[in-house]
Motif scaffolding. Structure first.
Motif, PDB file in Angstrom:
ATOM      1  N   GLY A   7      -1.945  -3.912  -0.415  1.00 23.71           N
ATOM      2  CA  GLY A   7      -2.771  -2.769  -0.030  1.00 23.71           C
ATOM      3  C   GLY A   7      -2.946  -2.755   1.475  1.00 23.71           C
ATOM      4  O   GLY A   7      -3.519  -3.677   2.051  1.00 23.71           O
ATOM      5  N   THR A   8      -2.433  -1.722   2.124  1.00 23.58           N
ATOM      6  CA  THR A   8      -2.492  -1.661   3.592  1.00 23.58           C
ATOM      7  C   THR A   8      -3.246  -0.414   4.056  1.00 23.58           C
ATOM      8  O   THR A   8      -2.815   0.277   4.975  1.00 23.58           O
ATOM      9  CB  THR A   8      -1.078  -1.696   4.212  1.00 23.58           C
ATOM     10  N   GLY A   9      -4.362  -0.142   3.396  1.00 21.91           N
ATOM     11  CA  GLY A   9      -5.259   0.887   3.894  1.00 21.91           C
ATOM     12  C   GLY A   9      -6.011   0.364   5.105  1.00 21.91           C
ATOM     13  O   GLY A   9      -5.563  -0.579   5.782  1.00 21.91           O
ATOM     14  N   ALA A  16      -4.296  -7.817   7.740  1.00 31.03           N
ATOM     15  CA  ALA A  16      -2.931  -8.277   7.984  1.00 31.03           C
ATOM     16  C   ALA A  16      -2.723  -8.583   9.468  1.00 31.03           C
ATOM     17  O   ALA A  16      -2.133  -9.613   9.833  1.00 31.03           O
ATOM     18  CB  ALA A  16      -1.929  -7.228   7.510  1.00 31.03           C
ATOM     19  N   ARG A  17      -3.222  -7.714  10.338  1.00 28.31           N
ATOM     20  CA  ARG A  17      -3.061  -7.941  11.780  1.00 28.31           C
ATOM     21  C   ARG A  17      -3.874  -9.152  12.241  1.00 28.31           C
ATOM     22  O   ARG A  17      -3.419  -9.924  13.090  1.00 28.31           O
ATOM     23  CB  ARG A  17      -3.458  -6.684  12.551  1.00 28.31           C
ATOM     24  N   THR A  27       3.270 -11.140   4.524  1.00 34.57           N
ATOM     25  CA  THR A  27       4.074 -10.134   3.836  1.00 34.57           C
ATOM     26  C   THR A  27       3.119  -9.085   3.302  1.00 34.57           C
ATOM     27  O   THR A  27       2.066  -9.411   2.747  1.00 34.57           O
ATOM     28  CB  THR A  27       4.868 -10.746   2.674  1.00 34.57           C
ATOM     29  N   VAL A  28       3.455  -7.824   3.485  1.00 30.23           N
ATOM     30  CA  VAL A  28       2.575  -6.739   3.038  1.00 30.23           C
ATOM     31  C   VAL A  28       3.287  -5.855   2.040  1.00 30.23           C
ATOM     32  O   VAL A  28       4.514  -5.744   2.032  1.00 30.23           O
ATOM     33  CB  VAL A  28       2.072  -5.890   4.231  1.00 30.23           C
ATOM     34  N   TRP A  29       2.479  -5.218   1.201  1.00 32.76           N
ATOM     35  CA  TRP A  29       2.996  -4.233   0.251  1.00 32.76           C
ATOM     36  C   TRP A  29       1.955  -3.155   0.061  1.00 32.76           C
ATOM     37  O   TRP A  29       0.745  -3.418   0.073  1.00 32.76           O
ATOM     38  CB  TRP A  29       3.291  -4.873  -1.101  1.00 32.76           C
TER      39      TRP A  29
END
Length: 295
Positions: A7-9, A16-17, A27-29
């Motif tokens: 989840g990259t909202g 993540a950053r 790793t992102v999704w």
């Protein structure tokens, strides 16, 4: 340490950053791949599926929007993770869905803990979140590089998964209440012929002061609602709080009023704006609208 962020909202991208700055391999999704792609420029690997994202992760952070998304991803990706991977449930999905998430992890033989997020966009991006944690402290010790990169404080709610969610619902009941109360006082001051900033000046430094009132109040008076915590997200959480409160026998009169106010602002087109846009639900005494409102 290798982490997957599902989840990259607003919150997921910020975490993540922060993890990348902390030296964690990330790793992102995201269900909408285009929303994850910008993180590649920051050093993250973008996975085509949740199952692929978690395959080599030591820790998996769940930063999805609602219960359906979380439970769906757990069903798909839990078996693909390493047996010793730690799944960190951070999404606000309510008590019932959290219980189901814990059951799915147990059936899959995986470890799941809670680290609920207290904070909005800026704290997520700067690694200054407060984590409301629940689960075995020894498990959190294993993933300390992950939690240290995204937070400045942790409050342990207890050993049982679900305690973190309970504390998060109590905190969000407070946050949605004080935001709406600040909006009411600012609108009332203006409707009575005063400069609304006098309200903020009056409480400044007093026992009744609240930094949140100043932070949100400034945006309300400017009609600037850049999303830090989206209004529709707050409305979703009010419903989760209501369900939990009813189940525990707690009066929900105030929650009903909050749902009405935030719901009105959402119907007026402010669902994607910051929750401070609840201010637009308070029409002035002359029949006009506050800054940022609709006629």
């Amino acid at each position: 340490m290798r982490a997957a962020v599902l989840g990259t909202g607003v919150m997921g991208a910020g975490m993540a950053r922060s993890l990348l700055r902390g030296g964690v391999e990330v790793t992102v999704w995201n269900r909408t791949p285009e929303r994850a792609q910008p993180l590649a420029a920051d050093g993250a690997r973008v996975a085509p599926s949740a199952a692929e994202a978690v395959r080599d992760a030591d820790a998996v952070l769940i930063a999805l929007y609602d219960a359906a998304a979380v439970l769906g991803v757990l069903g798909d990706a839990l078996p693909e993770s390493a047996e010793d991977a730690v799944w960190v449930q951070s999404a606000t999905i309510g008590t019932d869905a959290t219980r189901r998430a814990a059951e799915l992890a147990a059936v899959a033989g995986r470890t799941l803990v809670e680290a609920m997020l207290l904070g909005t966009k800026q704290p997520a991006e700067t690694g200054r979140l407060t984590l409301l944690t629940a689960g075995d402290p020894a498990v959190f010790a294993r993933i300390e590089p992950v939690t240290a990169a995204i937070s400045v404080k942790s409050v342990w709610a207890g050993p049982e998964v679900g305690a973190g969610t309970a504390l998060k619902l109590a905190c969000n009941a407070w946050i949605t209440s004080i935001t709406a109360a600040s909006a009411q006082s600012l609108a009332l001051a203006g409707a009575l012929g005063l400069d609304p900033t006098l309200f903020l000046a009056a409480i400044d430094g007093s026992p009744s002061d609240c930094r949140y009132a100043h932070a949100k109040g400034a945006g309300m008076l400017a009609g600037a609602y850049e999303p830090q915590f989206a209004l529709d997200g707050a409305l979703k959480d009010i419903d989760l709080i209501d369900t939990a409160a009813r189940g525990a026998g707690v009066d929900v009169t105030l929650l009903g009023a909050l749902r009405g106010l935030y719901g009105e602002a959402s119907l007026a087109g402010h669902g994607g704006d910051d929750m401070s846009a609840v201010y637009t639900s308070f029409a002035d005494a002359g029949g006009g609208t506050p800054p940022g409102g609709t006629a």
